[in-house]
Motif scaffolding. Structure first.
Motif, PDB file in Angstrom:
ATOM      1  N   TYR A 125      23.488 -64.863   5.051  1.00 49.59           N
ATOM      2  CA  TYR A 125      22.308 -64.668   4.203  1.00 49.59           C
ATOM      3  C   TYR A 125      21.510 -65.946   4.038  1.00 49.59           C
ATOM      4  CZ  TYR A 125      23.170 -59.870   2.926  1.00 49.59           C
ATOM      5  OH  TYR A 125      23.307 -58.507   2.961  1.00 49.59           O
ATOM      6  N   VAL A 140      22.312 -57.866   6.862  1.00 46.96           N
ATOM      7  CA  VAL A 140      21.631 -56.580   6.666  1.00 46.96           C
ATOM      8  C   VAL A 140      20.905 -56.148   7.939  1.00 46.96           C
ATOM      9  CG1 VAL A 140      19.497 -57.485   5.609  1.00 46.96           C
ATOM     10  CG2 VAL A 140      20.257 -55.175   5.057  1.00 46.96           C
ATOM     11  N   MET A 199      23.445 -54.537  10.018  1.00 49.65           N
ATOM     12  CA  MET A 199      23.816 -53.234   9.448  1.00 49.65           C
ATOM     13  C   MET A 199      22.851 -52.156   9.951  1.00 49.65           C
ATOM     14  SD  MET A 199      26.410 -52.901   7.397  1.00 49.65           S
ATOM     15  CE  MET A 199      27.658 -54.153   7.654  1.00 49.65           C
ATOM     16  N   PHE A 200      21.565 -52.473   9.943  1.00 52.60           N
ATOM     17  CA  PHE A 200      20.584 -51.492  10.416  1.00 52.60           C
ATOM     18  C   PHE A 200      20.793 -51.192  11.908  1.00 52.60           C
ATOM     19  CE2 PHE A 200      17.982 -52.449   6.546  1.00 52.60           C
ATOM     20  CZ  PHE A 200      17.825 -51.133   6.134  1.00 52.60           C
ATOM     21  N   MET A 237      23.622 -51.433  13.565  1.00 51.11           N
ATOM     22  CA  MET A 237      24.862 -50.657  13.698  1.00 51.11           C
ATOM     23  C   MET A 237      24.637 -49.205  13.260  1.00 51.11           C
ATOM     24  SD  MET A 237      28.645 -51.501  12.214  1.00 51.11           S
ATOM     25  CE  MET A 237      28.236 -51.528  10.484  1.00 51.11           C
ATOM     26  N   PHE A 251      25.159 -45.776  15.364  1.00 55.62           N
ATOM     27  CA  PHE A 251      26.095 -44.794  14.788  1.00 55.62           C
ATOM     28  C   PHE A 251      25.403 -43.423  14.659  1.00 55.62           C
ATOM     29  CE2 PHE A 251      28.852 -43.453  11.002  1.00 55.62           C
ATOM     30  CZ  PHE A 251      29.994 -43.291  11.764  1.00 55.62           C
ATOM     31  N   PHE A 295      27.565 -49.449  19.445  1.00 57.20           N
ATOM     32  CA  PHE A 295      28.140 -49.389  18.092  1.00 57.20           C
ATOM     33  C   PHE A 295      29.473 -50.135  18.024  1.00 57.20           C
ATOM     34  CE2 PHE A 295      31.260 -47.218  15.357  1.00 57.20           C
ATOM     35  CZ  PHE A 295      30.704 -47.534  14.120  1.00 57.20           C
ATOM     36  N   TYR A 342      30.475 -53.072  15.452  1.00 54.79           N
ATOM     37  CA  TYR A 342      31.472 -52.802  14.403  1.00 54.79           C
ATOM     38  C   TYR A 342      32.624 -53.802  14.502  1.00 54.79           C
ATOM     39  CZ  TYR A 342      34.362 -49.928  11.222  1.00 54.79           C
ATOM     40  OH  TYR A 342      35.115 -49.462  10.169  1.00 54.79           O
ATOM     41  N   TRP A 385      37.180 -59.131   3.839  1.00 50.26           N
ATOM     42  CA  TRP A 385      36.685 -57.763   4.005  1.00 50.26           C
ATOM     43  C   TRP A 385      37.282 -57.041   5.216  1.00 50.26           C
ATOM     44  CZ3 TRP A 385      30.656 -57.793   2.776  1.00 50.26           C
ATOM     45  CH2 TRP A 385      30.494 -57.961   1.386  1.00 50.26           C
ATOM     46  N   TYR A 410      38.424 -53.388   5.065  1.00 50.62           N
ATOM     47  CA  TYR A 410      37.481 -52.275   4.946  1.00 50.62           C
ATOM     48  C   TYR A 410      37.266 -51.560   6.286  1.00 50.62           C
ATOM     49  CZ  TYR A 410      35.754 -53.436   0.236  1.00 50.62           C
ATOM     50  OH  TYR A 410      35.636 -53.632  -1.110  1.00 50.62           O
ATOM     51  N   ILE A 418      35.304 -43.064  10.282  1.00 47.29           N
ATOM     52  CA  ILE A 418      34.558 -44.336  10.334  1.00 47.29           C
ATOM     53  C   ILE A 418      33.513 -44.372   9.212  1.00 47.29           C
ATOM     54  CG2 ILE A 418      33.013 -45.780  11.719  1.00 47.29           C
ATOM     55  CD1 ILE A 418      34.370 -44.413  14.224  1.00 47.29           C
ATOM     56  N   CYS A 435      32.324 -47.121   5.881  1.00 46.43           N
ATOM     57  CA  CYS A 435      30.993 -47.630   5.498  1.00 46.43           C
ATOM     58  C   CYS A 435      30.784 -47.402   3.999  1.00 46.43           C
ATOM     59  CB  CYS A 435      29.861 -46.911   6.252  1.00 46.43           C
ATOM     60  SG  CYS A 435      30.139 -46.596   8.008  1.00 46.43           S
ATOM     61  N   CYS A 460      32.916 -49.618   1.455  1.00 46.12           N
ATOM     62  CA  CYS A 460      32.461 -51.009   1.280  1.00 46.12           C
ATOM     63  C   CYS A 460      31.117 -51.040   0.555  1.00 46.12           C
ATOM     64  CB  CYS A 460      32.362 -51.722   2.622  1.00 46.12           C
ATOM     65  SG  CYS A 460      31.918 -53.460   2.435  1.00 46.12           S
ATOM     66  N   HIS A 461      30.225 -50.129   0.890  1.00 44.28           N
ATOM     67  CA  HIS A 461      28.914 -50.118   0.205  1.00 44.28           C
ATOM     68  C   HIS A 461      29.103 -49.907  -1.297  1.00 44.28           C
ATOM     69  CE1 HIS A 461      26.817 -48.839   4.190  1.00 44.28           C
ATOM     70  NE2 HIS A 461      27.094 -50.123   4.148  1.00 44.28           N
ATOM     71  N   GLN A 520      27.670 -53.445  -2.512  1.00 42.89           N
ATOM     72  CA  GLN A 520      26.217 -53.537  -2.341  1.00 42.89           C
ATOM     73  C   GLN A 520      25.480 -54.117  -3.568  1.00 42.89           C
ATOM     74  OE1 GLN A 520      24.913 -49.822  -0.736  1.00 42.89           O
ATOM     75  NE2 GLN A 520      23.866 -50.817   0.951  1.00 42.89           N
TER      76      GLN A 520
HETATM   77  C1  HEC Z   1      32.797 -54.556   4.734  1.00 40.32           C
HETATM   78  C2  HEC Z   1      31.634 -54.042   4.112  1.00 40.32           C
HETATM   79  C3  HEC Z   1      30.720 -53.086   4.858  1.00 40.32           C
HETATM   80  C4  HEC Z   1      31.045 -52.129   5.790  1.00 40.32           C
HETATM   81  C5  HEC Z   1      32.415 -51.737   6.307  1.00 40.32           C
HETATM   82  C6  HEC Z   1      29.798 -51.513   6.161  1.00 40.32           C
HETATM   83  N1  HEC Z   1      28.763 -52.077   5.490  1.00 40.32           N
HETATM   84 FE1  HEC Z   1      26.805 -51.535   5.634  1.00 40.32          FE
HETATM   85  N2  HEC Z   1      26.346 -52.889   4.200  1.00 40.32           N
HETATM   86  C7  HEC Z   1      27.222 -53.727   3.573  1.00 40.32           C
HETATM   87  C8  HEC Z   1      26.518 -54.502   2.588  1.00 40.32           C
HETATM   88  C9  HEC Z   1      27.131 -55.569   1.692  1.00 40.32           C
HETATM   89  C10 HEC Z   1      25.178 -54.076   2.631  1.00 40.32           C
HETATM   90  C11 HEC Z   1      24.005 -54.568   1.776  1.00 40.32           C
HETATM   91  C12 HEC Z   1      23.280 -55.542   2.581  1.00 40.32           C
HETATM   92  C13 HEC Z   1      21.921 -55.883   2.031  1.00 40.32           C
HETATM   93  O1  HEC Z   1      21.215 -54.999   1.519  1.00 40.32           O
HETATM   94  O2  HEC Z   1      21.568 -57.067   2.146  1.00 40.32           O
HETATM   95  C14 HEC Z   1      25.096 -53.072   3.677  1.00 40.32           C
HETATM   96  C15 HEC Z   1      23.922 -52.440   4.052  1.00 40.32           C
HETATM   97  C16 HEC Z   1      23.828 -51.452   5.005  1.00 40.32           C
HETATM   98  C17 HEC Z   1      22.586 -50.815   5.398  1.00 40.32           C
HETATM   99  C18 HEC Z   1      21.202 -51.159   4.880  1.00 40.32           C
HETATM  100  C19 HEC Z   1      20.677 -50.134   3.956  1.00 40.32           C
HETATM  101  C20 HEC Z   1      20.971 -50.390   2.551  1.00 40.32           C
HETATM  102  O3  HEC Z   1      20.956 -49.434   1.774  1.00 40.32           O
HETATM  103  O4  HEC Z   1      21.196 -51.558   2.152  1.00 40.32           O
HETATM  104  C21 HEC Z   1      22.903 -49.887   6.344  1.00 40.32           C
HETATM  105  C22 HEC Z   1      21.952 -48.940   7.043  1.00 40.32           C
HETATM  106  C23 HEC Z   1      24.343 -49.962   6.545  1.00 40.32           C
HETATM  107  N3  HEC Z   1      24.859 -50.933   5.707  1.00 40.32           N
HETATM  108  C24 HEC Z   1      25.051 -49.178   7.432  1.00 40.32           C
HETATM  109  C25 HEC Z   1      26.430 -49.240   7.599  1.00 40.32           C
HETATM  110  C26 HEC Z   1      27.194 -48.358   8.449  1.00 40.32           C
HETATM  111  C27 HEC Z   1      26.589 -47.233   9.263  1.00 40.32           C
HETATM  112  C28 HEC Z   1      28.497 -48.742   8.353  1.00 40.32           C
HETATM  113  C29 HEC Z   1      29.691 -48.140   8.973  1.00 40.32           C
HETATM  114  C30 HEC Z   1      29.638 -47.770  10.354  1.00 40.32           C
HETATM  115  C31 HEC Z   1      28.552 -49.857   7.429  1.00 40.32           C
HETATM  116  N4  HEC Z   1      27.292 -50.128   6.997  1.00 40.32           N
HETATM  117  C32 HEC Z   1      29.714 -50.500   7.093  1.00 40.32           C
HETATM  118  C33 HEC Z   1      28.565 -53.829   3.809  1.00 40.32           C
HETATM  119  C34 HEC Z   1      29.281 -53.036   4.672  1.00 40.32           C
END
Ligand code: HEC
Ligand code: HEC
Ligand code: HEC
Length: 312
Positions: free
Chosen positions: A75, A88, A91-92, A94, A98, A120, A124, A134, A137, A165, A169, A172-173, A177
């Protein structure tokens, strides 16, 4: 009904401040420094407060430990109002791959399902190694399994793997989050400077001063003291303008609430009523303005409160 409740709560809070000013024998219009409530006095006052304190300490400790330091790296340079930070963005990426697997599978398009799977799985597995705390998770076994079931064209089993899977997600969220948002998305109000004719102020000091002048308007108007009410009004209007300018510490777009032109029109109407000697109207407008403070607090304070606890 709610509105009246809000105004009453604000009045109770602000009247307390006003009495503090009155009892320190300086008029609200001249004095901007407001004494703070004595925490030790509150502490020794109530029964069972020890339990409350113990719980608070536990909560503070939880908040301080709730995010692993290893996340900071992903970050660095992240800024408010922008989806920034590698974590982040990945995450988008991935999530895109997915979702792609799911859509392709539903369409029976196995070739593209496999292509999305490959993208993916790399993301992942890579992300699962980034933050040691983490690691638990992630379910990389389910991801390997999905690869095998896709290769075997086994659609029902593939959907089962996807469900397993997806649960990783959500887990952890749900746990992390809000803390991540508070820590990396919101700038700390304590680092915000408010530039005023009384010099530079911290956000907190500017708020205390603002509250003092706000209360001053109401208290002096209620006493029918027109010149003191007018002094308080001028100080209040100046400070509120300074606070409005300070919004740009975090926002680079115009603000439509709390400090917008319609709010300033109400502030000026309040001043006009004081000038005209219509104190009851001035008091009614003063109370309606308190709702703006309240609403801005409801929006910004929860994240700031989390930050205060996380950053000690
Ligand atoms: C170990 C923790 C963890 C795992 C496991 C994880 N995430 Fe995340 N994810 C986060 C965190 C923390 C954020 C918030 C990041 C931010 O907003 O800066 C996030 C944010 C996101 C976002 C952005 C949208 C939002 O609402 O913030 C998406 C899309 C997302 N994750 C998808 C996934 C998917 C799909 C998976 C599983 C395949 C997954 N994540 C697994 C921790 C994780
Ligand atoms: C950005 C929207 C915003 C507006 C508008 C606003 N405040 Fe605040 N105020 C805050 C935030 C955020 C804090 C908490 C700061 C912190 O904890 O560091 C705060 C804190 C305070 C405090 C506690 C200060 C302290 O000692 O820490 C008082 C009192 C206060 N505000 C009064 C007011 C009054 C009265 C008004 C309206 C006339 C007002 N505020 C308008 C955001 C706002
Ligand atoms: C310390 C940083 C900070 C300061 C100072 C600040 N805000 Fe915000 N504010 C945020 C963040 C972070 C959000 C979350 C949503 C976003 O990014 O827009 C937000 C959201 C908002 C929103 C809702 C989303 C939108 O853009 O409409 C409003 C309205 C708002 N702020 C008004 C204000 C006003 C008015 C002030 C000054 C009185 C102010 N803020 C000062 C950080 C701040």
């Amino acid at each position: 009904m709610n509105r009246i409740g809000i105004v009453l709560v604000l009045l109770v809070l602000l009247t307390g401040i006003a009495f503090a000013i009155a009892s320190s024998k300086t008029s609200a219009s001249a004095e901007l420094q407001i004494p703070k409530a004595d925490a030790a006095a509150i502490e020794s006052n109530g029964h069972g407060i020890g339990l409350v304190t113990a719980f608070e300490n536990l909560y503070n400790e939880f908040m301080q430990k709730s995010l692993p330091g290893a996340l900071d790296k992903y970050y660095s340079g992240s800024i408010p109002e922008t989806i920034s930070g590698q974590w982040v963005r990945d995450m988008f990426a991935m999530a895109g791959a997915f979702d792609g697997i799911v859509v392709n599978l539903q369409e029976g398009d196995m070739a593209n399902a496999s292509a999305n799977y490959n993208e993916f799985a790399v993301l992942y597995n890579n992300i699962s190694d980034r933050v040691p705390e983490w690691k638990g998770y992630f379910n990389t076994t389910a991801v390997d399994m999905l690869g095998k079931d896709l290769a075997a064209n086994n659609t029902p089993a593939s959907f089962q793997d996807i469900g397993a899977i997806g649960a990783t997600c959500s887990k952890c969220h749900g746990d992390n989050q809000p803390q991540v948002w508070a820590k990396y998305y919101w700038r700390n109000f304590q680092t915000v400077n408010v530039s005023t004719t009384h010099g530079n102020m911290t956000w907190g000091d500017s708020m205390d001063a603002l509250a003092g002048t706000y209360a001053g308007v109401g208290v002096n108007a209620a006493k029918g003291n027109q010149s003191a009410a007018n002094d308080s009004f001028n100080q209040f209007r100046d400070l509120y303008t300074d606070v409005k300018v300070a919004c740009s510490n975090c926002h680079d777009t115009p603000r439509f609430y709390y400090v917008s032109d319609d709010v300033f029109a109400t502030i000026d109407q309040m001043g006009q009523n004081i000038t005209d000697g219509n104190m009851n109207n001035a008091i009614a407008l003063q109370q309606s303005l308190g709702v703006q403070c309240y609403r801005c607090h409801v929006l910004h304070m929860p994240a700031q409160d989390m930050k205060n606890k996380m950053e000690k």
